[in-house]
Design a protein around this motif. Sequence first.
Motif, PDB file in Angstrom:
ATOM      1  N   ARG A  23     -13.668 -20.238  29.407  1.00 30.64           N
ATOM      2  CA  ARG A  23     -12.580 -19.547  30.124  1.00 30.64           C
ATOM      3  C   ARG A  23     -12.936 -19.407  31.596  1.00 30.64           C
ATOM      4  N   LEU A  24     -14.199 -19.137  31.880  1.00 31.78           N
ATOM      5  CA  LEU A  24     -14.625 -18.967  33.270  1.00 31.78           C
ATOM      6  C   LEU A  24     -14.512 -20.282  34.047  1.00 31.78           C
ATOM      7  N   ALA A  25     -14.922 -21.379  33.426  1.00 28.23           N
ATOM      8  CA  ALA A  25     -14.823 -22.689  34.085  1.00 28.23           C
ATOM      9  C   ALA A  25     -13.363 -23.068  34.294  1.00 28.23           C
ATOM     10  N   ALA A  26     -12.517 -22.779  33.316  1.00 33.47           N
ATOM     11  CA  ALA A  26     -11.083 -23.074  33.447  1.00 33.47           C
ATOM     12  C   ALA A  26     -10.471 -22.240  34.569  1.00 33.47           C
ATOM     13  N   ALA A  27     -10.859 -20.965  34.679  1.00 33.19           N
ATOM     14  CA  ALA A  27     -10.346 -20.108  35.753  1.00 33.19           C
ATOM     15  C   ALA A  27     -10.796 -20.628  37.115  1.00 33.19           C
ATOM     16  N   ARG A  28     -12.035 -21.050  37.212  1.00 36.52           N
ATOM     17  CA  ARG A  28     -12.531 -21.582  38.489  1.00 36.52           C
ATOM     18  C   ARG A  28     -11.774 -22.832  38.881  1.00 36.52           C
ATOM     19  N   GLU A  29     -11.534 -23.693  37.931  1.00 34.97           N
ATOM     20  CA  GLU A  29     -10.790 -24.932  38.223  1.00 34.97           C
ATOM     21  C   GLU A  29      -9.364 -24.614  38.661  1.00 34.97           C
ATOM     22  N   ALA A  30      -8.753 -23.611  38.037  1.00 34.31           N
ATOM     23  CA  ALA A  30      -7.368 -23.261  38.370  1.00 34.31           C
ATOM     24  C   ALA A  30      -7.257 -22.544  39.717  1.00 34.31           C
ATOM     25  N   CYS A  31      -8.219 -21.697  40.042  1.00 35.48           N
ATOM     26  CA  CYS A  31      -8.099 -20.846  41.229  1.00 35.48           C
ATOM     27  C   CYS A  31      -8.879 -21.342  42.441  1.00 35.48           C
TER      28      CYS A  31
END
Length: 173
Positions: free
Chosen positions: A77-85
């Motif tokens: 979830r953290l990696a996905a959030a970083r990629e999105a933001c």
Amino acid sequence: MKDPTRPHAPAEATPSPSAADLGEPADPEGARVGGRRNGKLLVAVAATAVLFIGAGAAAALTGDSRDEGEAEPKPSRLAAAREACSPGDSLYAQLGDDGRTLTLQGAGEETRGLEYNILKCYWRALDVPDAIVAEIGATRALDGRQNGEWDTMRASWSYHPDDGLQMVFTTSE
């Protein structure tokens, strides 16, 4: 004497002496060369087979152990959030611990960092509860380090007007 204007009959072919007549072994030179050639060919084929087998074994030992058709592992979830933001390389949003930790550095009056709208993107992407977002907004420099937990997530943060908001997210996923 022979007449040069008259064609002459070819001389009778004389048989060449056999290996036995010359006192040589029964294996003529041509057969030995062919034998060497066949031997070299056999060695080349065997060496190629060993290389292919070795390459296959090395790939099996170091390669991907997933079955064909199995999907890539889902990013945390953290990696996905970083990629999105913050797609790309950001000094102010760092992943660690194999994607289980995310450190954010917000902009302060005297330091660079993530703008507030980018921080809000992370909070939405990580489903930070409204109560924790309110606590983050109410944190003063004198309050020291604060923390909150939800689902499988934990966040800790501190704030100073000069240095901005510094947050660490961790997940047990």
